[in-house]
Design an enzyme around this catalytic site. Structure first.
Site, PDB file in Angstrom:
ATOM      1  N   ASP A   1      -2.223   6.020  -0.972  1.00  0.00           N
ATOM      2  CA  ASP A   1      -2.907   7.086   0.206  1.00  0.00           C
ATOM      3  C   ASP A   1      -2.811   8.629  -0.046  1.00  0.00           C
ATOM      4  OD1 ASP A   1      -0.256   6.447   1.114  1.00  0.00           O
ATOM      5  OD2 ASP A   1      -0.749   7.819   2.806  1.00  0.00           O
TER       6      ASP A   1
ATOM      7  N   ASP B   1       0.305   0.531  -2.003  1.00  0.00           N
ATOM      8  CA  ASP B   1       1.248   1.115  -1.113  1.00  0.00           C
ATOM      9  C   ASP B   1       1.331   0.411   0.357  1.00  0.00           C
ATOM     10  OD1 ASP B   1       3.068   3.192  -0.542  1.00  0.00           O
ATOM     11  OD2 ASP B   1       1.737   4.520   0.492  1.00  0.00           O
TER      12      ASP B   1
ATOM     13  N   ASP C   1       2.648   2.095   3.769  1.00  0.00           N
ATOM     14  CA  ASP C   1       2.618   2.818   4.729  1.00  0.00           C
ATOM     15  C   ASP C   1       1.193   3.580   4.630  1.00  0.00           C
ATOM     16  OD1 ASP C   1       4.493   2.348   6.950  1.00  0.00           O
ATOM     17  OD2 ASP C   1       5.750   3.041   5.161  1.00  0.00           O
TER      18      ASP C   1
END
Length: 263
Positions: free
Chosen positions: A213, A17, A19
């Site tokens: 995240d 990922d 961000d």
């Protein structure tokens, strides 16, 4: 050297990922530059994934470069690109009415789709900085006439300097309430996005890892796609929240810096 985990095969390919893993508010996160450099130096096939459908890979590569991270644009895979790939397989040379920005319209054009507001095969909803009531109304009427409903991702809000903004999922809910038509969401947590990414780099699930995240998007989609999953704690999910979920990542680490040695 990649880590052999128990009787599992070595990790040959990586999906990560963007961000919350590599950057946060335009700043590179700890270990991000080293992790990316290691992937390049070892010749590992990898893609940086994002549910954001606004930007083209070139835009995102430039954004990452401003944060001090070097990622070739061919190593970026967005929900817009996954959506275009999915639609091209479903209906080659099809047509679509699009609510979105250049990231989505460019991807659909490159996939051979015609963009039109006259009897399209699909209404495709993506993210935009300024949702138009007129465009939403047009989408509703086209769906009422039989167009199929596709959305790039289910995220209901997006960030801004002033606070949250309504995103694709929120506008999709509005359109569904008006029409009864529910969209097919291509982006995370749909594992379809990961499978299309793996096809892009000719990766196999048993030798591919996903770094994210968020437990409710990155990790669950990675598990459903058959990948090894690593949760970093530099983004949305906090360590104490992990135990609340009925599934587990392979490993929880403080940041992507802890994964450099595994590449």
């Amino acid at each position: 050297m990649s880590e052999p985990l128990g009787d599992q095969r070595e990790i040959e390919c990586w999906l990560t990922d963007m961000d919350g893993v590599l950057v946060h508010e335009e700043r590179a996160l700890p270990g991000a530059a080293e992790f990316l450099s290691r992937l390049v130096d070892t010749g590992r096939r990898f893609l940086v994934l994002t549910n954001n459908s606004i930007f083209t890979p070139r835009d995102l590569a430039a954004r990452l470069a401003r944060s001090g991270l070097s990622v070739p644009e061919e190593c970026i895979w967005t929900s817009a690109m996954a959506t275009a790939d999915f639609l091209a397989r479903q209906m080659p040379q099809g047509s679509a009415y699009v609510i979105g920005e250049s990231g989505l319209t460019t991807a659909l054009h490159e996939a051979g789709f015609v963009l039109t507001d006259t009897s399209p095969d699909y209404v495709v909803l993506g993210e935009t900085r300024t949702y138009s009531f007129e465009a939403i109304t047009r989408a509703i009427r086209l769906l009422e006439r039989g167009a199929r409903f596709i959305a790039t991702n289910p995220d209901v809000t997006g960030p801004s300097a002033e606070g949250s903004l309504p995103a694709t999922g929120s506008v999709a809910a509005l359109i569904t309430q008006a029409t009864g038509a529910k969209p097919y969401f291509v982006g995370k947590p749909n594992p379809m996005m990961f499978r299309s990414a793996m096809n892009r780099i000719e990766a196999h699930s048993e030798t591919t890892a996903m770094v994210g995240d968020r437990m409710d998007t990155d990790v669950v989609a990675g598990i459903e796609a058959g990948l090894r999953t690593f949760l970093v704690l530099t983004g949305s999910t906090r360590r104490e929240q992990v135990e609340r979920f009925p599934f587990r990542p392979h490993r929880v680490v403080d940041s992507v810096a802890d994964l450099v040695a595994l590449v």
